[in-house]
Scaffold this motif. Structure first.
Motif, PDB file in Angstrom:
ATOM      1  N   THR A  95      -0.300  12.389  -5.877  1.00 11.66           N
ATOM      2  CA  THR A  95      -1.190  12.959  -4.851  1.00 11.66           C
ATOM      3  C   THR A  95      -1.628  11.876  -3.876  1.00 11.66           C
ATOM      4  N   ILE A  96      -2.029  12.320  -2.677  1.00 12.25           N
ATOM      5  CA  ILE A  96      -2.788  11.464  -1.757  1.00 12.25           C
ATOM      6  C   ILE A  96      -4.242  11.709  -2.135  1.00 12.25           C
ATOM      7  N   SER A  97      -5.015  10.649  -2.311  1.00  8.21           N
ATOM      8  CA  SER A  97      -6.395  10.794  -2.779  1.00  8.21           C
ATOM      9  C   SER A  97      -7.247  11.557  -1.762  1.00  8.21           C
ATOM     10  N   GLU A 150      -2.499  -3.648  -2.909  1.00  2.00           N
ATOM     11  CA  GLU A 150      -2.699  -2.279  -3.389  1.00  2.00           C
ATOM     12  C   GLU A 150      -1.599  -1.946  -4.399  1.00  2.00           C
ATOM     13  N   ILE A 151      -1.988  -1.336  -5.510  1.00  2.00           N
ATOM     14  CA  ILE A 151      -0.992  -0.877  -6.476  1.00  2.00           C
ATOM     15  C   ILE A 151      -0.990   0.654  -6.445  1.00  2.00           C
ATOM     16  N   GLY A 152       0.191   1.236  -6.146  1.00  4.90           N
ATOM     17  CA  GLY A 152       0.313   2.697  -6.037  1.00  4.90           C
ATOM     18  C   GLY A 152       0.291   3.136  -4.578  1.00  4.90           C
ATOM     19  N   THR A 153       1.366   2.849  -3.850  1.00  6.74           N
ATOM     20  CA  THR A 153       1.436   3.133  -2.404  1.00  6.74           C
ATOM     21  C   THR A 153       1.387   4.623  -2.111  1.00  6.74           C
ATOM     22  N   GLY A 154       2.039   5.435  -2.949  1.00  4.61           N
ATOM     23  CA  GLY A 154       2.190   6.856  -2.636  1.00  4.61           C
ATOM     24  C   GLY A 154       2.891   6.994  -1.300  1.00  4.61           C
ATOM     25  N   TYR A 210      -1.136   6.188   2.702  1.00  2.00           N
ATOM     26  CA  TYR A 210      -2.376   6.438   3.454  1.00  2.00           C
ATOM     27  C   TYR A 210      -3.414   5.321   3.262  1.00  2.00           C
ATOM     28  N   GLN A 211      -3.711   4.991   2.019  1.00  3.22           N
ATOM     29  CA  GLN A 211      -4.691   3.929   1.751  1.00  3.22           C
ATOM     30  C   GLN A 211      -4.226   2.600   2.367  1.00  3.22           C
ATOM     31  N   ALA A 212      -2.936   2.331   2.298  1.00  2.24           N
ATOM     32  CA  ALA A 212      -2.397   1.099   2.890  1.00  2.24           C
ATOM     33  C   ALA A 212      -2.636   1.090   4.403  1.00  2.24           C
ATOM     34  N   VAL A 223       2.488  -2.009  -3.678  1.00  2.00           N
ATOM     35  CA  VAL A 223       3.574  -1.874  -4.651  1.00  2.00           C
ATOM     36  C   VAL A 223       3.612  -0.441  -5.170  1.00  2.00           C
ATOM     37  N   GLU A 224       4.799   0.159  -5.169  1.00  2.00           N
ATOM     38  CA  GLU A 224       4.985   1.529  -5.664  1.00  2.00           C
ATOM     39  C   GLU A 224       6.165   1.533  -6.633  1.00  2.00           C
ATOM     40  N   ARG A 225       6.076   2.323  -7.696  1.00  2.00           N
ATOM     41  CA  ARG A 225       7.169   2.332  -8.672  1.00  2.00           C
ATOM     42  C   ARG A 225       8.220   3.393  -8.372  1.00  2.00           C
ATOM     43  N   ILE A 226       7.884   4.424  -7.575  1.00  2.00           N
ATOM     44  CA  ILE A 226       8.856   5.488  -7.284  1.00  2.00           C
ATOM     45  C   ILE A 226       9.567   5.169  -5.957  1.00  2.00           C
ATOM     46  N   ALA A 274       8.293  -1.771  -7.463  1.00  3.56           N
ATOM     47  CA  ALA A 274       8.216  -2.529  -8.718  1.00  3.56           C
ATOM     48  C   ALA A 274       7.145  -1.902  -9.597  1.00  3.56           C
ATOM     49  N   ASP A 275       7.029  -2.405 -10.827  1.00  3.98           N
ATOM     50  CA  ASP A 275       5.906  -2.034 -11.684  1.00  3.98           C
ATOM     51  C   ASP A 275       4.703  -2.870 -11.224  1.00  3.98           C
ATOM     52  N   GLY A 276       3.752  -2.186 -10.603  1.00  2.12           N
ATOM     53  CA  GLY A 276       2.597  -2.873 -10.023  1.00  2.12           C
ATOM     54  C   GLY A 276       1.678  -3.537 -11.030  1.00  2.12           C
ATOM     55  N   GLY A 277       1.876  -3.266 -12.303  1.00  2.00           N
ATOM     56  CA  GLY A 277       1.074  -3.927 -13.335  1.00  2.00           C
ATOM     57  C   GLY A 277       1.248  -5.436 -13.324  1.00  2.00           C
ATOM     58  N   TYR A 278       2.348  -5.893 -12.741  1.00  2.00           N
ATOM     59  CA  TYR A 278       2.586  -7.336 -12.625  1.00  2.00           C
ATOM     60  C   TYR A 278       2.032  -7.905 -11.326  1.00  2.00           C
ATOM     61  N   PHE A 307      -7.871  10.467 -11.282  1.00  8.65           N
ATOM     62  CA  PHE A 307      -6.646   9.917 -10.705  1.00  8.65           C
ATOM     63  C   PHE A 307      -5.425  10.272 -11.562  1.00  8.65           C
ATOM     64  N   VAL A 308      -4.250  10.212 -10.945  1.00  6.76           N
ATOM     65  CA  VAL A 308      -3.007  10.330 -11.705  1.00  6.76           C
ATOM     66  C   VAL A 308      -2.864   9.073 -12.566  1.00  6.76           C
ATOM     67  N   PRO A 309      -2.081   9.160 -13.665  1.00  2.00           N
ATOM     68  CA  PRO A 309      -1.989   7.997 -14.564  1.00  2.00           C
ATOM     69  C   PRO A 309      -1.228   6.810 -13.965  1.00  2.00           C
ATOM     70  N   PHE A 310      -1.702   5.632 -14.300  1.00  2.00           N
ATOM     71  CA  PHE A 310      -1.012   4.373 -13.983  1.00  2.00           C
ATOM     72  C   PHE A 310       0.009   4.141 -15.099  1.00  2.00           C
ATOM     73  N   LEU A 311       1.269   4.046 -14.745  1.00  2.00           N
ATOM     74  CA  LEU A 311       2.336   3.956 -15.751  1.00  2.00           C
ATOM     75  C   LEU A 311       2.895   2.535 -15.812  1.00  2.00           C
ATOM     76  N   GLY A 312       3.711   2.278 -16.828  1.00  2.00           N
ATOM     77  CA  GLY A 312       4.411   0.994 -16.889  1.00  2.00           C
ATOM     78  C   GLY A 312       3.930   0.085 -18.000  1.00  2.00           C
TER      79      GLY A 312
HETATM   80  N1  SAH Z   1      -2.622   5.155  -2.601  1.00  2.00           N
HETATM   81  C1  SAH Z   1      -2.026   6.468  -2.407  1.00  2.00           C
HETATM   82  C2  SAH Z   1      -2.234   7.367  -3.600  1.00  2.00           C
HETATM   83  C3  SAH Z   1      -1.107   7.255  -4.509  1.00  2.00           C
HETATM   84  S1  SAH Z   1      -1.163   8.222  -6.017  1.00  2.00           S
HETATM   85  C4  SAH Z   1      -2.542   7.093  -1.123  1.00  2.00           C
HETATM   86  O1  SAH Z   1      -3.196   6.421  -0.341  1.00  2.00           O
HETATM   87  O2  SAH Z   1      -2.283   8.266  -0.890  1.00  2.00           O
HETATM   88  C5  SAH Z   1      -0.829   6.943  -7.176  1.00  2.00           C
HETATM   89  C6  SAH Z   1       0.499   6.239  -7.014  1.00  2.00           C
HETATM   90  O3  SAH Z   1       0.545   5.224  -8.022  1.00  2.00           O
HETATM   91  C7  SAH Z   1       1.720   7.121  -7.242  1.00  2.00           C
HETATM   92  O4  SAH Z   1       2.544   7.094  -6.120  1.00  2.00           O
HETATM   93  C8  SAH Z   1       2.379   6.500  -8.476  1.00  2.00           C
HETATM   94  O5  SAH Z   1       3.800   6.562  -8.450  1.00  2.00           O
HETATM   95  C9  SAH Z   1       1.891   5.067  -8.388  1.00  2.00           C
HETATM   96  N2  SAH Z   1       1.947   4.302  -9.651  1.00  2.00           N
HETATM   97  C10 SAH Z   1       1.608   4.676 -10.910  1.00  2.00           C
HETATM   98  N3  SAH Z   1       1.817   3.662 -11.765  1.00  2.00           N
HETATM   99  C11 SAH Z   1       2.301   2.617 -11.041  1.00  2.00           C
HETATM  100  C12 SAH Z   1       2.741   1.289 -11.374  1.00  2.00           C
HETATM  101  N4  SAH Z   1       2.718   0.801 -12.626  1.00  2.00           N
HETATM  102  N5  SAH Z   1       3.196   0.506 -10.359  1.00  2.00           N
HETATM  103  C13 SAH Z   1       3.238   0.955  -9.085  1.00  2.00           C
HETATM  104  N6  SAH Z   1       2.852   2.195  -8.721  1.00  2.00           N
HETATM  105  C14 SAH Z   1       2.382   3.018  -9.687  1.00  2.00           C
END
Ligand code: SAH
Length: 219
Positions: free
Chosen positions: A62-64, A88-92, A95-97, A110-113, A137-141, A208-213
């Motif tokens: 989702t977009i927040s 920022e971790i989780g670009t989606g 928008y936030q960026a 950084v976005e994983r998808i 990449a996996d943003g956890g790093y 929020f959606v789950p942070f994976l990795g």
């Molecule tokens: N910041 C976005 C919202 C994104 S939703 C906005 O402004 O709209 C959360 C995002 O986190 C998803 O795209 C998801 O794929 C990503 N995400 C989840 N776990 C992650 C990880 N380990 N590394 C990078 N991205 C991750």
């Protein structure tokens, strides 16, 4: 909707969802007025872009909600002067960026998808936002090559604070992330580095959606 209809909807969003609920930072409000949120949702969702809710962007993401984006941006307490780098971790869809790009010198995100990152990149190029750097990449790093960062924001909910992100935080810098269960309950945690010491504040309840990795939930 026409461009002027979007402008009206966007100003209503700023007034009713942000100012009325206590967002006061003028720089944050200006950025929220400047970024066309309807360009950061999938084309079939444009009618929902300025509503008071998160919007699905595909891939179960989702977009927040606008308020949460503004609130988190305010909580980062970004310095108004000097070189400021934000991670920022989780670009989606970016928008936030895009909001951050108006407030700092460089944004690293950084976005994983892969597909989401590709679609985000197209939007960022179209808007001419040249200070946003992206990687898949996996943003956890984190993004160690560019560390340290004055602020780090995570936009997915983690079970614990990923240790590499703490390591990449500048002295005086802020790390803001949702922490909690895979679905609910979750809350925003703000960490601030003072030399080797880390101060922690538990803040707003969030969803929020789950942070994976590796440093998050298993898929
Ligand atoms: N910041 C976005 C919202 C994104 S939703 C906005 O402004 O709209 C959360 C995002 O986190 C998803 O795209 C998801 O794929 C990503 N995400 C989840 N776990 C992650 C990880 N380990 N590394 C990078 N991205 C991750």
């Amino acid at each position: 909707m026409s461009e002027s209809t979007y402008t009206i909807a966007q100003e209503a969003m700023v007034q009713q969802q942000l100012i009325r609920r206590g967002i006061t930072d003028e720089r944050v409000l200006a950025a929220m007025r400047r970024v066309p949120r309807h360009l950061f949702v999938p084309p079939v969702m444009v009618n929902e872009a300025y509503l008071d809710k998160p919007v699905p962007i595909g891939y179960q993401q989702t977009i927040s909600q606008p308020y949460i984006v503004a609130h988190m941006t305010e909580l980062l307490e970004l310095p108004a002067q000097g070189e400021v780098k934000v991670l920022e971790i989780g670009t989606g869809l970016g928008y936030q960026a895009a909001i951050l790009s108006y407030l700092v010198t460089q944004v690293y995100t950084v976005e994983r998808i892969t597909q989401l990152a590709k679609e985000a990149r197209e939007r960022i190029i179209e808007l001419g936002l040249k200070n946003i750097n992206m990687k898949v990449a996996d943003g956890g790093y984190g993004w160690p090559d560019q560390a340290p960062y004055q602020a780090i924001i995570v936009t997915a909910a983690a079970p614990f604070v990923p240790p590499p992100l703490i390591d990449q935080l500048a002295d005086g810098g802020v790390l803001l992330l949702p922490i909690g269960a895979k679905r609910q309950p979750q809350y925003l945690l703000r960490l601030r580095r003072h030399g080797d010491k880390i101060e922690e504040e538990r803040l707003t309840p969030v969803a929020f959606v789950p942070f994976l990795g590796e440093h998050g939930w298993a898929e």
